[in-house]
Design an enzyme around this catalytic site. Structure first.
Site, mmCIF file in Angstrom:
data_model
loop_
_atom_site.group_PDB
_atom_site.id
_atom_site.type_symbol
_atom_site.label_atom_id
_atom_site.label_comp_id
_atom_site.label_asym_id
_atom_site.label_seq_id
_atom_site.Cartn_x
_atom_site.Cartn_y
_atom_site.Cartn_z
ATOM 1 N N ARG A 269 0.792 -1.234 0.000
ATOM 2 C CA ARG A 269 0.000 0.000 0.000
ATOM 3 C C ARG A 269 0.822 1.281 0.000
ATOM 4 O O ARG A 269 0.373 2.313 -0.476
ATOM 5 C CB ARG A 269 -0.918 0.045 1.226
ATOM 6 C CG ARG A 269 -2.020 -0.968 1.161
ATOM 7 C CD ARG A 269 -3.297 -0.458 1.781
ATOM 8 N NE ARG A 269 -4.235 -1.547 1.972
ATOM 9 C CZ ARG A 269 -4.903 -2.133 1.009
ATOM 10 N NH1 ARG A 269 -4.732 -1.737 -0.242
ATOM 11 N NH2 ARG A 269 -5.741 -3.112 1.254
ATOM 12 N N LYS A 347 -4.176 4.282 2.699
ATOM 13 C CA LYS A 347 -4.628 4.205 1.304
ATOM 14 C C LYS A 347 -5.869 5.068 1.096
ATOM 15 O O LYS A 347 -5.974 5.823 0.129
ATOM 16 C CB LYS A 347 -4.910 2.739 0.941
ATOM 17 C CG LYS A 347 -5.140 2.496 -0.543
ATOM 18 C CD LYS A 347 -6.581 2.637 -0.968
ATOM 19 C CE LYS A 347 -6.807 2.205 -2.400
ATOM 20 N NZ LYS A 347 -8.185 2.366 -2.862
ATOM 21 N N PHE A 389 -8.871 1.090 -7.143
ATOM 22 C CA PHE A 389 -8.078 -0.156 -7.172
ATOM 23 C C PHE A 389 -7.324 -0.434 -5.870
ATOM 24 O O PHE A 389 -7.333 0.362 -4.963
ATOM 25 C CB PHE A 389 -7.218 -0.285 -8.427
ATOM 26 C CG PHE A 389 -6.069 0.676 -8.603
ATOM 27 C CD1 PHE A 389 -5.647 1.547 -7.631
ATOM 28 C CD2 PHE A 389 -5.376 0.659 -9.831
ATOM 29 C CE1 PHE A 389 -4.578 2.386 -7.840
ATOM 30 C CE2 PHE A 389 -4.295 1.496 -10.039
ATOM 31 C CZ PHE A 389 -3.900 2.352 -9.050
ATOM 32 N N GLU A 390 -6.775 -1.619 -5.814
ATOM 33 C CA GLU A 390 -6.134 -2.138 -4.598
ATOM 34 C C GLU A 390 -7.093 -2.097 -3.398
ATOM 35 O O GLU A 390 -6.701 -1.795 -2.285
ATOM 36 C CB GLU A 390 -4.817 -1.388 -4.311
ATOM 37 C CG GLU A 390 -3.774 -1.635 -5.389
ATOM 38 C CD GLU A 390 -2.378 -1.160 -5.029
ATOM 39 O OE1 GLU A 390 -2.068 -1.079 -3.836
ATOM 40 O OE2 GLU A 390 -1.599 -0.900 -5.955
ATOM 41 N N GLY A 391 -8.348 -2.409 -3.657
ATOM 42 C CA GLY A 391 -9.371 -2.372 -2.613
ATOM 43 C C GLY A 391 -10.093 -1.046 -2.663
ATOM 44 O O GLY A 391 -9.477 -0.003 -2.425
#
Lengths: 580, 276
Positions: A269, A347, A389-391
């Site tokens: 992250r 994030k 993105f990335e969650g």
């Protein structure tokens, strides 16, 4: 010695301020700082003169092969590969700082590097066997192989457990079949970290990570996707048609793919966070220069309050983002194991601060900001994906809140077992705990009050530390109250969770800012750190107002009403009112 | 060929507006300045690297490039970055900028030259902060070596260097035998300005600037040797003989005027500016 198994935020939700985790603000070592300065200067020379190229590649939707070769030669693909495998051996802090620098020039380049290092091959670095590392890392370090992370599928994004890609054991091999979607670097990657179902057990899906390489039979990628932003970076689908993958390509423990995926994402992250910081720093440069130059009504617009407000907020948010992202990176580098909540917070905060900065910078530039001749609109388009993105930030907010509540829930369960003698009925499970243990917990105030204050901060910061301490007390009480109100139904109460997550995000970022300013104060004194004190003051006040507001809405709010309005819209699938 | 390159760190010229002079005028306030290697010295480093390679394979060095600076510990960052771009080793002479002047620097360099015995000492034609343009010349005098200043092109020949010098009104071609002192000018980094005996005919550098270090080289540079010497030991009996009386910022530029036509322009040039 600090206990590295403790999470600052998870403790905080129980009213405990583990201040030694965040204080003093971790410093980059002198030697590493020297290296980073040289790295930064080299990156400036590599990318600084390419602004017109980046704009053209955005329009073309692709970056030329020769440029990717240049990136390889420059060594940007070897950032996180350990030195014994030919990489630079950067830990999270140095990696994040490097991506920050790249992102200042172009987000597509940053994401190409990031998808390779943050997630594409991070599984190999974290979970790979020595043999696997030996086999792939040297080539990944030079960029001879570029890596991609392949989890998302047409029917499985946030809901990763819904993946359909299957891996069936056949002799010594696994046979993988399925389709993956939105794979960053898909078009240029040779190394794929692929997640596939490896079985179901009593309704629970088992998933495993595999190393798939492009040369395997049955591996193919779809055409280059046209995207809103990051257009020069490669995004494709990945198709696996009965791909035979040898047993020695299983990455991490069998059937633990979900954990592997989460570890990769959590650990990576700070790359995204670093990118966001780089983007913000560039936007601040652009906006301040623009506002100093642009005149309206006979004065540069930098003299107007409305513009100052925007730029001031950009600076405060950038400072806060850098504090939280660097804090998380340094927690990882110091060997903390429980940083998932903190990483998720960084994030969410970083991606939203970047988005806000991009939006405001464009607004400051007015009509020019909307023109493709200027880079504002491109930066805005590029920035948007970070919240997805990335969650997605929605999923991460639920994760942040539910992790906290899960902790408090289990702590109360433990408490309840100690009072077994008091209650005749055996205490088991969440529901009973809710009724009895909760009461007990609140009666004895439940929470160890020993660590309820910051003792390591400068007296000058006492007032802001007090804001944090006060909110912590409320947070612990609120978690308790929300749990009591909703019990295990909390899983379905997204708005309550979201509110709690927002409080937690604000508080963790505030702790990081407090710590960062505290260190500056120690280094430069009150005069030298004056501006930073002002930033802290502004941010702490903003947090205090937001958090108070959020607390006030826990019991009395319009959640049900607004959900009702939405439900009505879902029924109609249109806006039903009209004034004609 | 062994080349000693002298580098000086200067305040980043792109941030010249950060240079502050306190009201007392007795010094320059260096707080908050960003430092980098003097651009002309970087050209000298690039020249030295080109003279010790065939151009095609810059990783392979024919000879040795030693970089040197005089300054506090922080200047090691600059030396490391020079090592990362290809220099083989570094020397730092511990000193603070305030105690130095061109003559003292030249004496210190002469001492190092005695120890290192390079074939060429190379540096920028001047530094962009004090602009004295004297170290190279004084050094050549102290060593009694030939010198070529303001080099725009260098061609290595069997018996020395053929140097084209930038001079007022044109180019002066000189040949120096080795060992020699060379100071370089801007054009030295053009794609074909430097030709070593290894450079193939027709080879052109693909860039017209100073090379920069790829990341792996930056990491490798950390392992390259960096020796530290003391100014007081090199030049025990010498002190700066330059005395700074007062620092003043240059006066700000006056606003220009708009003329309504060519006639007025010509008239003003003749009567006010007195240039025609």
């Amino acid at each position: 010695m600090v206990d590295t198994s403790v999470s600052f935020m998870r403790s905080l939700c129980m009213g405990v301020i583990e201040e030694q985790i965040v204080l003093p603000f971790p410093r980059v070592q002198d030697e590493q700082r020297e290296t980073l300065r040289t790295v930064i200067e080299s990156i400036r020379q590599l990318l600084g003169s390419k602004e017109t190229d980046f704009a053209a590649w955005d329009r073309a939707g692709e970056m030329p092969k020769e440029f990717i070769e240049q990136l390889k030669e420059f060594g940007l693909f070897g950032l996180i590969v350990p030195e014994e495998y030919g990489g630079l051996g950067f830990k999270s802090t140095a990696y994040s700082r490097t991506l920050q620098e790249v992102a200042k020039y172009d987000a597509s380049v940053a994401v190409t590097i990031g998808a390779h290092s943050s997630i594409g091959m991070r599984g190999l670095v974290l979970f790979g066997t020595d043999e696997q590392k030996q086999r792939f890392l040297p080539r990944l370090a030079t960029g001879e192989m570029i890596a991609a992370f392949c989890l998302t599928e047409p029917g499985a994004g946030s809901d990763a457990a819904a993946i359909k890609t299957r891996a069936e054991k056949d002799g010594d091999d696994w046979v993988l079949t399925g389709n993956k979607l939105w794979i960053t670097n898909g078009g240029i990657a040779d190394f794929f970290t692929v997640f596939a179902r490896t079985g179901d057990e009593s309704g629970k899906v088992h998933m495993t990570a595999f190393i798939v390489t492009r040369d395997m039979e049955g591996v193919s990628v779809g055409p280059h996707e046209h995207k809103m932003g990051l257009r020069a970076s490669s995004t494709t689908t990945l198709h696996l048609d009965s791909v035979r993958v040898p047993e020695q390509n299983v990455l991490g423990p069998l059937n633990k793919g979900f954990k592997v995926a989460m570890q990769i994402l959590n650990n990576g992250r700070t790359g995204l966070g670093g990118g966001a910081i780089g983007g913000m720093k560039r936007l601040i440069e652009m906006s301040t220069q623009y506002a100093n130059q642009r005149q309206t009504f006979g004065k540069p617009i930098s003299e107007y309050g409305s513009i100052k407000l925007k730029v001031g907020q950009m600076v405060v948010n950038c400072y806060a983002t850098e504090a939280v992202v660097d804090m998380v990176a340094m927690l990882i580098d110091q060997g903390y194991e429980e940083y998932a909540v903190e990483a998720a917070i960084s994030k969410v905060f970083a991606s939203e601060a970047l988005w806000q900065a991009a939006d405001e910078a464009l607004q400051i530039a007015g009509g020019n900001g909307y023109m493709c001749e200027y880079p504002y609109e491109r930066i805005l388009r590029d920035a948007r994906i970070n919240r997805i993105f990335e969650g997605t930030n929605e999923i991460l907010r639920l994760f942040i809140a539910l992790t906290a509540m899960n902790d408090v829930g289990s702590q109360l369960q433990e408490l309840s077992s100690t009072v077994k003698g008091i209650f005749d009925d055996p205490i088991k499970g969440f529901g009973v705990m809710r009724q009895y243990a909760m009461k007990h917990a609140t009666l004895v105030t439940g929470y160890p009050r020993a660590k309820s204050r910051f003792t390591l901060v400068d007296p000058l910061l006492r007032e802001h530390a007090a804001v944090f301490e006060d909110a912590t007390r409320h947070l612990a009480a609120a978690v308790d109250r929300i749990l009591r109100k909703h019990g295990r139904n909390i899983i379905g109460k997204q708005l309550a969770s979201r509110r709690l997550a927002n409080i937690m995000i604000d508080l963790f970022v505030l702790a990081c800012v407090l710590s960062r300013v505290n260190s500056s104060l120690a280094e430069r004194g009150a005069e030298g750190a004056q501006r930073e004190l002002d930033i802290l003051k502004v941010f702490a006040n903003q947090v205090q107002r937001r958090v108070r507001h959020a607390f006030s809405l826990i019991d009395i709010n319009d959640d049900e009403l607004i959900k009702g309005v939405a439900d009505y819209a879902f029924e109609q699938e249109r806006f039903v009112w009209d004034n004609i | 060929m062994k080349i000693l390159v002298a580098l000086k760190r200067v305040a980043d010229p792109a941030n010249h507006n950060k240079v502050k002079i306190p009201a007392s005028g007795d010094r320059i306030d260096t707080a908050g300045l960003e430092w980098q290697i003097n651009p002309f010295d970087l050209y000298a480093l690039e020249t030295a690297l080109r003279l010790t390679e065939n151009g095609k394979n810059p990783k392979k060095r024919e000879g040795e490039v030693v970089v040197l600076t005089i300054g506090p510990k922080e200047t090691e960052t600059n030396l490391r970055s020079a090592l990362a771009t290809g220099a083989d080793r570094a020397i730092r002479i511990e000193a603070v900028d305030e105690e130095l002047d061109g003559r003292l620097v030249a004496h210190a360099l002469a001492k190092i030259v005695e120890e290192e015995k390079p074939d060429v000492v190379m540096m920028g034609k001047q530094v962009v902060d004090s602009e004295t343009n004297m170290v190279g010349q004084v050094l050549a005098e102290l060593l009694d070596w030939p010198m070529a200043t303001f080099a725009a092109t260098i061609q290595e020949q069997p018996d020395g260097l053929l140097v084209e010098r930038e001079v007022d009104g044109g180019v002066a071609k000189v040949k120096v035998t080795l060992p020699a002192v060379v100071t370089v000018d801007l054009r030295i980094v053009s794609p074909t300005s430097v030709r070593s005996k290894h450079t193939e005919a027709g080879f052109k550098y693909p860039y017209e600037e100073v090379r920069f270090a790829p990341l792996p080289a930056i990491m490798q540079a950390k392992k390259k040797p960096l020796a530290i010497k003391n100014l007081s030991e090199l030049t025990p009996d010498l002190k700066s003989t330059t005395r700074y009386v007062k620092y003043e910022a240059p006066p700000g530029r006056k606003a220009g005027i708009k003329v309504k036509d060519v006639q007025e322009l010509v008239q003003k040039l003749a009567t006010e500016a007195k240039v025609i």
